[in-house]
Write a protein that holds these residues in place. Structure first.
Motif, PDB file in Angstrom:
ATOM      1  N   ARG A   4       0.848  -1.194   0.000  1.00 20.26           N
ATOM      2  CA  ARG A   4       0.000   0.000   0.000  1.00 20.26           C
ATOM      3  C   ARG A   4       0.883   1.244   0.000  1.00 20.26           C
ATOM      4  N   THR A  32      -1.336  -1.387  -4.113  1.00 24.99           N
ATOM      5  CA  THR A  32      -2.461  -0.476  -4.269  1.00 24.99           C
ATOM      6  C   THR A  32      -1.965   0.932  -3.979  1.00 24.99           C
ATOM      7  N   GLU A  81      -4.150  -0.291  -9.294  1.00 23.52           N
ATOM      8  CA  GLU A  81      -5.385  -0.118  -8.522  1.00 23.52           C
ATOM      9  C   GLU A  81      -5.225   1.053  -7.557  1.00 23.52           C
ATOM     10  N   THR A  83      -7.133   3.788  -4.494  1.00 23.82           N
ATOM     11  CA  THR A  83      -8.148   4.149  -3.510  1.00 23.82           C
ATOM     12  C   THR A  83      -8.030   5.651  -3.316  1.00 23.82           C
TER      13      THR A  83
END
Length: 143
Positions: A4, A32, A81, A83
């Protein structure tokens, strides 16, 4: 190594340079990418006291959504990906809280290259995060 990666953005060119690095790192490690924008109404409210706090907060949230969407667009082009998150509060505190909450492994940030007395009196969000973060911080200089 990194699962992350967090890239705080303010929509600036310097943040875009950091985004490019963050996307490359996330792509390399199949991580991510988390894109965040901090709505810091206190700082702006002092500079523009004639604006209502609600109007100011809404304007900053719209700006933040556009900034994080730009990160997502760059990441999508690389197949990374993402967020997106909008945070409220003092930028370095909000970012560090999110690093803990989201179990972030790496923080990638742009610098603004402050110099002189202003750098020592005011400092920068990036500088404060480098000093306070428990996770590695990669700083990227803008053009």
């Amino acid at each position: 190594m990194y699962e992350r990666v967090l890239v705080p953005t303010d929509g600036s060119e310097c943040a875009a340079a950091a985004t490019d690095h963050a996307v490359a790192i996330a792509d390399r490690f199949d991580a991510t990418l988390h894109a965040c924008y901090v709505v810091d109404t206190d700082a702006v409210a002092h500079a523009a006291p004639e604006l209502s706090l609600d109007d100011l907060r809404e304007t900053l949230r719209e700006e933040g959504s556009a900034a994080t969407a730009a990160v997502t667009e760059r990441a999508a082009a690389a197949g990374v990906e993402t967020t997106e998150v909008l945070l409220d509060g003092v930028p370095e505190d909000a970012i560090l809280d999110y690093v803990d909450e989201a179990d972030i492994d790496l923080l990638v940030m742009g610098t603004h290259g402050r110099q002189g007395l202003d750098r020592y009196l005011v400092g920068s969000v990036t500088e404060r995060l480098v000093r306070r973060s428990d996770v590695p911080v990669v700083t990227v200089r803008g053009d």
